[in-house]
Design a protein around this motif. Sequence first.
Motif, PDB file in Angstrom:
ATOM      1  N   HIS A 145       0.611  -1.300   0.024  1.00 40.76           N
ATOM      2  CA  HIS A 145       0.093  -0.076  -0.256  1.00 40.76           C
ATOM      3  C   HIS A 145       0.766   1.167   0.111  1.00 40.76           C
ATOM      4  N   ALA A 146       0.276   2.398  -0.349  1.00 43.62           N
ATOM      5  CA  ALA A 146       0.969   3.716  -0.453  1.00 43.62           C
ATOM      6  C   ALA A 146       1.719   4.059   0.620  1.00 43.62           C
ATOM      7  N   THR A 147       1.328   3.527   1.724  1.00 46.67           N
ATOM      8  CA  THR A 147       1.712   4.120   3.127  1.00 46.67           C
ATOM      9  C   THR A 147       2.744   3.184   3.641  1.00 46.67           C
ATOM     10  N   LYS A 148       3.290   2.013   2.825  1.00 48.26           N
ATOM     11  CA  LYS A 148       4.414   1.138   3.229  1.00 48.26           C
ATOM     12  C   LYS A 148       5.506   1.498   2.692  1.00 48.26           C
ATOM     13  N   VAL A 149       6.685   0.827   3.242  1.00 43.74           N
ATOM     14  CA  VAL A 149       8.234   0.942   3.050  1.00 43.74           C
ATOM     15  C   VAL A 149       8.275   1.095   1.590  1.00 43.74           C
ATOM     16  N   PHE A 150       7.452  -0.180   1.028  1.00 46.40           N
ATOM     17  CA  PHE A 150       7.777  -0.433  -0.557  1.00 46.40           C
ATOM     18  C   PHE A 150       6.175  -0.320  -1.087  1.00 46.40           C
ATOM     19  N   ASN A 151       6.053   0.440  -1.932  1.00 45.84           N
ATOM     20  CA  ASN A 151       4.361   0.503  -2.545  1.00 45.84           C
ATOM     21  C   ASN A 151       4.476   0.482  -3.998  1.00 45.84           C
ATOM     22  N   THR A 152       3.501  -0.248  -4.313  1.00 47.72           N
ATOM     23  CA  THR A 152       2.867  -0.416  -5.904  1.00 47.72           C
ATOM     24  C   THR A 152       1.565   0.483  -5.906  1.00 47.72           C
ATOM     25  N   ILE A 153       1.667   1.626  -5.186  1.00 46.31           N
ATOM     26  CA  ILE A 153       0.460   2.301  -5.078  1.00 46.31           C
ATOM     27  C   ILE A 153      -0.648   1.536  -4.186  1.00 46.31           C
ATOM     28  N   GLU A 154      -1.452   0.941  -4.398  1.00 46.09           N
ATOM     29  CA  GLU A 154      -2.075  -0.543  -3.810  1.00 46.09           C
ATOM     30  C   GLU A 154      -1.513  -1.527  -4.455  1.00 46.09           C
ATOM     31  N   GLY A 155      -1.553  -2.669  -3.297  1.00 45.05           N
ATOM     32  CA  GLY A 155      -0.700  -4.000  -3.864  1.00 45.05           C
ATOM     33  C   GLY A 155      -0.468  -4.740  -2.725  1.00 45.05           C
ATOM     34  N   GLY A 156      -0.165  -5.945  -3.198  1.00 42.24           N
ATOM     35  CA  GLY A 156       0.243  -6.755  -2.225  1.00 42.24           C
ATOM     36  C   GLY A 156       0.922  -8.348  -2.856  1.00 42.24           C
ATOM     37  N   ALA A 157       1.361  -9.199  -2.059  1.00 47.19           N
ATOM     38  CA  ALA A 157       1.906 -10.313  -2.272  1.00 47.19           C
ATOM     39  C   ALA A 157       1.949 -11.381  -1.276  1.00 47.19           C
TER      40      ALA A 157
END
Length: 367
Positions: free
Chosen positions: A184-196
Amino acid sequence: MKQNEETILVTRSSIPDLYEYIDEIKSIWETHWLTNMGEKHKKLEYELKKYLKVDNITLFTNGHLALENILAGLNLKGEVITTPFTFASTTHAIVRNGLTPVFCDINKEDYTIDVSKIEKLITDKTCAIVPVHVYGNICNVKEIDNIAKKYNLKVIYDAAHAFGVKINGKSVANFGDASMFSFHATKVFNTIEGGAVCYKNSKLEKTLNDIKNFGITGPETVEYIGGNAKMNEFQAAMGICNLRHLNVEIEKRRKVVEKYNYRLKNVKGIKLNKIPSNIETNYAYFPVIFDGYKLSRDEVFEKLKEHNIIARKYFYPLTNSHKCYKERFKCEETPIAEYISDRVLTLPLYADLDLKIVDKICDIILE
Ligand code: T4K
């Protein structure tokens, strides 16, 4: 003290240089391929496997659906042991799969699951443990693994905050049956929204790819009642760009954390997050516990707000006391989680946070 003109929020998304992103998405204008596991998606999957040193990874449109889908993919039934000191997503993902969360308390040191309390909660209906690496603090993976083996339980880590963290040099993605990361945008690494999700059993790859795409397994075959949880090409392109700068971003975060630690350490009533020496952290959050300090957590929060500094009470209230669960669970069953949740404040932390602002935040707290 002069009020801050600019509002300082708890975090601010890292983004690449605009032209770097444009360069990355240019080919999309040639192919017109926008989603459904295209070239960017494949490239990001490949890059992430290398970065995390894992064999199996599946991308999702966000971290929450990554968690929901891995729980579904493992075909779990019954009770799941988890903690309430987390974002609503962890508990929701369990409940939305028709599973029953059983709340275990956290420990006072790093706010992760208290492994000494897990076994008492295991019943013949328990199928899995969903521990949370909260703030990027790593759970006692060794003991969780021992318990899981003894009782034949699956372990799915909510590693939403822990992207890039290493334990004794080993990527956190390699523990348990699976780990979910949020981009997510607020994370250390972001893909705008996203996850894995990273996982041990490579057979899960096909299952996850199918259920994130409506359960479609062939041109005329739908085998599962899946949903739509695919990461699109623009998200993946953002990830490809951000990954190139991640180590620099983490280093910048380290400097911010170092400054906070220097200013706030050894202050009576203020407890800071300790990172064990075997952990390579990602500096995801800066949680502070106000316990016996001259001001309460809420008073510090308000004082910062008067200066346009918006800290956040991650994670208050506990998930087991959210309105939607109020009749179902009791937060008194997890007293340490309740205690920490009432006293914690996460201070602003992001790569480009000016160290002068960090000083100012500390001045306001210590004034
Ligand atoms: N498990 C755990 C343990 C989690 O913490 C989360 C998410 C999940 C699972 C689920 O993962 P995702 O499905 O989200 O990938 C935020 C995030 O939305 C959420 O991802 C995160 N955890 C949670 C802890 O924090 P809010 O409601 O606090 O977000 P919001 O909109 O108030 O933003 C916080 C601050 O971030 C803003 O004050 C400014 C900054 N910001 C925000 C956005 C949206 C930016 O700088 N850029 C932005 O685009 O939930």
